[in-house]
Scaffold this motif. Sequence first.
Motif, short mmCIF file in Angstrom:
data_model
loop_
_atom_site.label_atom_id
_atom_site.label_comp_id
_atom_site.label_asym_id
_atom_site.label_seq_id
_atom_site.Cartn_x
_atom_site.Cartn_y
_atom_site.Cartn_z
N VAL A 88 0.83 -1.20 0.00
CA VAL A 88 0.00 0.00 0.00
C VAL A 88 0.87 1.25 0.00
CG1 VAL A 88 -1.78 1.27 1.26
CG2 VAL A 88 -1.87 -1.22 1.17
N ARG A 89 1.89 1.26 0.84
CA ARG A 89 2.73 2.44 0.93
C ARG A 89 3.47 2.69 -0.38
NH1 ARG A 89 5.41 1.52 6.95
NH2 ARG A 89 3.45 1.63 8.12
N GLN A 90 3.93 1.63 -1.05
CA GLN A 90 4.62 1.82 -2.30
C GLN A 90 3.68 2.29 -3.40
OE1 GLN A 90 7.91 1.52 -2.32
NE2 GLN A 90 7.98 2.31 -4.41
N VAL A 91 2.45 1.75 -3.41
CA VAL A 91 1.47 2.19 -4.41
C VAL A 91 1.12 3.65 -4.19
CG1 VAL A 91 -0.93 1.89 -5.16
CG2 VAL A 91 0.53 -0.11 -4.86
N ALA A 122 -1.82 3.62 -19.39
CA ALA A 122 -0.49 3.95 -18.88
C ALA A 122 -0.47 3.97 -17.35
CB ALA A 122 -0.04 5.30 -19.44
N ALA A 123 -1.53 4.47 -16.73
CA ALA A 123 -1.61 4.46 -15.27
C ALA A 123 -1.65 3.04 -14.73
CB ALA A 123 -2.85 5.23 -14.80
N ALA A 124 -2.38 2.15 -15.43
CA ALA A 124 -2.44 0.75 -15.01
C ALA A 124 -1.07 0.09 -15.11
CB ALA A 124 -3.46 -0.01 -15.86
N GLN A 125 -0.34 0.37 -16.17
CA GLN A 125 0.99 -0.21 -16.32
C GLN A 125 1.93 0.29 -15.23
OE1 GLN A 125 1.72 -2.62 -18.31
NE2 GLN A 125 -0.24 -2.59 -19.42
N ALA A 126 1.80 1.55 -14.84
CA ALA A 126 2.64 2.08 -13.75
C ALA A 126 2.35 1.36 -12.44
CB ALA A 126 2.40 3.58 -13.60
N LEU A 127 1.09 1.05 -12.18
CA LEU A 127 0.75 0.30 -10.96
C LEU A 127 1.32 -1.11 -11.00
CD1 LEU A 127 -2.97 1.38 -10.45
CD2 LEU A 127 -1.05 1.93 -8.96
N LEU A 128 1.22 -1.77 -12.13
CA LEU A 128 1.75 -3.13 -12.25
C LEU A 128 3.26 -3.16 -12.06
CD1 LEU A 128 -0.38 -4.44 -15.25
CD2 LEU A 128 -0.64 -5.02 -12.84
N THR A 130 4.94 -1.12 -10.27
CA THR A 130 5.20 -0.85 -8.85
C THR A 130 5.14 -2.11 -8.02
OG1 THR A 130 4.33 1.39 -9.06
CG2 THR A 130 4.45 0.46 -6.84
N VAL A 131 4.09 -2.91 -8.20
CA VAL A 131 3.97 -4.12 -7.38
C VAL A 131 4.94 -5.20 -7.83
CG1 VAL A 131 1.57 -3.64 -6.79
CG2 VAL A 131 2.08 -4.96 -8.83
N GLU A 132 5.32 -5.20 -9.11
CA GLU A 132 6.31 -6.18 -9.56
C GLU A 132 7.66 -5.94 -8.92
OE1 GLU A 132 6.38 -6.05 -13.79
OE2 GLU A 132 4.46 -7.09 -14.04
N ARG A 133 8.00 -4.69 -8.68
CA ARG A 133 9.27 -4.39 -7.99
C ARG A 133 9.28 -4.90 -6.56
NH1 ARG A 133 8.78 0.70 -10.74
NH2 ARG A 133 7.88 1.64 -8.85
N LEU A 134 8.10 -5.09 -5.98
CA LEU A 134 7.99 -5.64 -4.63
C LEU A 134 7.93 -7.16 -4.62
CD1 LEU A 134 5.41 -3.13 -3.13
CD2 LEU A 134 7.87 -3.17 -2.76
N GLY A 135 8.02 -7.77 -5.79
CA GLY A 135 7.98 -9.23 -5.87
C GLY A 135 6.60 -9.82 -5.94
N VAL A 136 5.56 -9.00 -6.13
CA VAL A 136 4.18 -9.49 -6.24
C VAL A 136 3.90 -9.78 -7.71
CG1 VAL A 136 1.76 -9.01 -5.78
CG2 VAL A 136 3.52 -8.13 -4.24
#
Length: 514
Positions: A88-91, A122-128, A130-136
């Motif tokens: 949540v904090r990273q998003v 583009a906003a959706a890709q930015a969210l994806l 973000t969570v991929e960098r966290l290993g999700v």
Amino acid sequence: MTAVSPARAIVLWCPDWPVFAAAREAGLDPAAPLALTEGGAVHSCSAAARRDGVVRGLRLREAQYRSPAITVLPYDPVLDVRAFEPVVRQVEQTVPAVQIVRPGTLAMRARGPARYYGGEDAAAQALLETVERLGVAGARVGIADGPFAAEQAARAVRSSPVGIVAPGGSAAFLAPLPVGLVVDERTRTLLNRLGVRTLGEFAALPPGDVRRRFGAAGAFGHDRAAGREATGVAARTPPPEFEITAEFEPPLDRIDQLAFAFRVRAEEFIDRMRAARLVCTAIRVELDDERGGHSARSWLHPRWFTPADVVDRVRWQLQGAGTADTGLVSPITKLRVIPERVDGTANHEAGLWGQGPDERVHHALTRVQSMLGHEGVVTAAVGGGRMLADRQVLVPWGDRPPEHREAPWPGSLPALAPASVFRERHPVALLDSAGDPVAIDERGAISSRPERFAVAGGAPAQVRAWAGPWPVVERWWDAERARRVHRFQLVDHDGCAWLLVRDDEGWWAEARYD
């Protein structure tokens, strides 16, 4: 009157989040067959387990039969929330003003992110990213008119991780979905009997009739089915940061050194919460060592934590059964304390006339525990089990008693329970009229009528009345842990009732009805 279209919303959905959080905590592969259980049934499972036929609500033994390689873990809702907080904090760094729908699902308004990133996709890709960098891995994003339709769009995508419903198209998109998504099970059954099985058929019903027949909850679901969501995204207010982290360079390899070095940070931790008029009643201590090891444990407090209490919990987690000056197997490089449960100071103020006795008891027990260690002071609690000895649980002072289910425990002793339960069972000689020991055959029947009995080598006493035996069979499927005993009740010549147990070694006195 023209209906107002709900605002566009973005929903980020992480499939199987409880399984992912539990697997990461246990160091397991989330792609392997995994299942989380609650109350003896499957609460959630991984995609690999679903391919083997495991589904939510399946009994544990049936799930293990369908997927022999499955790993079973207990479901922990607190772990879900705690593990999702870093996401949540990273998003929030990528898209501000998010709403936590549930652990693993976030909702946010689409207008701002779409303008900033140059479009909804583009906003959706930015969210994806973000969570991929966290290993999700495997996260999906849905965008539609309203958060409910956006979540369904995220769940419906197959070939792409992003599902976008055009403005004004939410009602048509939701129409073929099952009506059970917006109503409870009882209402769903009733609607199915009336021939209403999809959201489109439900949305076609007159709103006034739906409200009169199904009340406010039915009207709320009817608006969702028709793509008319009255409630939008309610962004959360980020909580204040109370957790503290201490890094040690060079790493510390002695418990007393680490406790001394951390004392100032513990005072900062408590002072920061006091400034916000809060007290902490549960903390989580995480330790990282030089070899890459990680230790995490939650600690409770019977009242609230002071700086000394925080230091004690850190020391106990490191110390185990050793002493305060014990050297560690691997030096500690990082220490982190996270408040898991906080409360307002107003809820913990002393009464008008004080709390003298409670204060003295708490102070005495806490002082003794700080000298003897975490398990040096224990309190009694009632646990689950069939045998009386299993139900006696000693809990360290300040810890939460273990949760247990009162029913069903087939073979457990019914009320009223005996007044005296022996910590160590006493051997018993149960004899018949000829002086021969009373035995129990394979069919669970006694060999002869009991006439006398003696406890722990004492003088034989006359048996006035008896009842039983009753078999208790546990873990019959596990050859090493299986147990089969027989319970037996009797009344001696003084009118005192006894609870006896017969196992492979003989007769034992388990408890006495004083």
